[in-house]
Design a protein around this motif. Structure first.
Motif, PDB file in Angstrom:
ATOM      1  N   ILE A 199      -4.207  13.206  -2.077  1.00 10.16           N
ATOM      2  CA  ILE A 199      -3.041  12.602  -2.950  1.00 10.16           C
ATOM      3  C   ILE A 199      -3.460  11.205  -3.353  1.00 10.16           C
ATOM      4  CG2 ILE A 199      -0.301  11.907  -3.081  1.00 10.16           C
ATOM      5  CD1 ILE A 199       0.050  14.515  -1.361  1.00 10.16           C
ATOM      6  N   GLU A 200      -4.006  11.106  -4.650  1.00  5.20           N
ATOM      7  CA  GLU A 200      -4.520   9.705  -4.827  1.00  5.20           C
ATOM      8  C   GLU A 200      -3.456   8.681  -5.172  1.00  5.20           C
ATOM      9  OE1 GLU A 200      -7.474   8.978  -4.542  1.00  5.20           O
ATOM     10  OE2 GLU A 200      -8.600  11.089  -4.343  1.00  5.20           O
ATOM     11  N   GLY A 201      -3.743   7.332  -4.837  1.00  6.23           N
ATOM     12  CA  GLY A 201      -2.870   6.302  -5.464  1.00  6.23           C
ATOM     13  C   GLY A 201      -1.432   6.181  -4.836  1.00  6.23           C
ATOM     14  N   ILE A 202      -1.436   7.111  -3.695  1.00 10.50           N
ATOM     15  CA  ILE A 202      -0.134   6.841  -2.913  1.00 10.50           C
ATOM     16  C   ILE A 202      -0.332   6.296  -1.368  1.00 10.50           C
ATOM     17  CG2 ILE A 202       1.999   8.132  -1.922  1.00 10.50           C
ATOM     18  CD1 ILE A 202       2.231   7.963  -4.894  1.00 10.50           C
ATOM     19  N   ALA A 203       0.388   5.185  -1.198  1.00  6.09           N
ATOM     20  CA  ALA A 203      -0.092   4.390   0.068  1.00  6.09           C
ATOM     21  C   ALA A 203       0.194   5.414   1.234  1.00  6.09           C
ATOM     22  CB  ALA A 203       0.470   3.028   0.280  1.00  6.09           C
TER      23      ALA A 203
END
Length: 271
Positions: free
Chosen positions: A134-138
């Motif tokens: 899950i890209e771009g979620i911290a």
């Protein structure tokens, strides 16, 4: 509060299974996106009314939030994540309960439809995520992770990795609610699903649905998921229950997992 879209870590390579999954859902999203999400026989052929379609998300999200709210979760209402958002019906419903909602999907054609149908919302965004992560979620930034009738269409190894990603992004006091299937039931339909090879089932689906691209069903091992959860002591399985959303012939399950870690300072886990 928007999630951090930056991600300095190297992006993992796509797997052949993910590439095939993306191609199938790109086609489904172009041909008949609303029916591909909710495959009612009388709605095939772009016969879903968009307003009626979007309204179906309210009941599902409302019921899930009501069930966890009585347990005191989620403790924050800043960010919700809809994994496998399709045309955005659940993301739209989540946006009514959280400061910001993000819907992600492997299919750019689905994301285009979601953006068009939900253009009136100021606190929802939609991203194409054709990655095994899950890209771009911290890390530890999401108060509510929701996934419904999505994991059942993803090959097991990849789906299991996505569940680990749910746990990675889950904020202290946050909850992940997700549905999956564990196998076929003992009905005649279930016996067909169990014993007929996937390739033959896909051919049958192409004929019945009159589609070149068809989605598959994939089962997960609930005991394996439980063993993985034991290794994460800050997580607790709040609820596990039967779920009929997968349709006739399948045994469906729904898990609700809470992150019981204490929330740190105000800046910790921020989006």
């Amino acid at each position: 509060m928007k999630p951090d879209a930056s991600d300095a870590s190297p992006r993992p390579p796509n797997t052949p299974e993910l590439d095939r999954l993306r191609r199938v859902w790109e086609t489904l999203g172009r041909d008949d996106p609303l029916w591909a999400v909710l495959s009612q026989a009388d709605k095939r052929g772009r016969r879903w009314d968009p307003h009626e379609f979007l309204a179906t998300g309210n009941l599902e999200v409302g019921a899930s939030l009501a069930a966890v709210s009585v347990r005191g979760y989620p403790r924050g209402r800043r960010l919700a994540l809809d994994f496998g958002c399709g045309a955005g019906r659940l993301t739209r419903a989540l946006a009514a309960h959280f400061e910001h909602a993000v819907g992600i999907d492997v299919s750019s054609s689905m994301i285009e439809t979601a953006r068009r149908l939900n253009a009136d919302l100021g606190n929802a965004e939609f991203r194409c995520n054709a990655s095994p992560r899950i890209e771009g979620i911290a890390d530890a930034s999401v108060d509510f992770v929701f996934s419904h009738i999505t994991l059942q269409h993803i090959p097991a190894e990849l789906a299991t990795a996505y569940i680990d990603e749910f746990y990675r992004v889950l904020a202290p006091g946050g909850v992940a609610a997700f549905q999956f299937v564990v196998g076929a039931d003992r009905s005649w339909r279930g016996k067909v699903f169990e014993h007929v090879p996937t390739g033959a089932l896909n051919l049958m689906r192409r004929i019945v649905w009159r589609r070149n691209a068809v989605f598959e069903m994939h089962a997960l091992s609930e005991p394996a998921l439980a063993r993985s959860l034991v290794a994460k002591p800050h997580l607790r399985l709040l609820d596990s229950s039967d779920d009929a959303a997968a349709g006739k012939g399948w045994i469906g399950r729904r898990w609700v997992v809470a992150n019981e870690a204490e929330r740190g300072g105000e800046g910790d886990g921020a989006c």
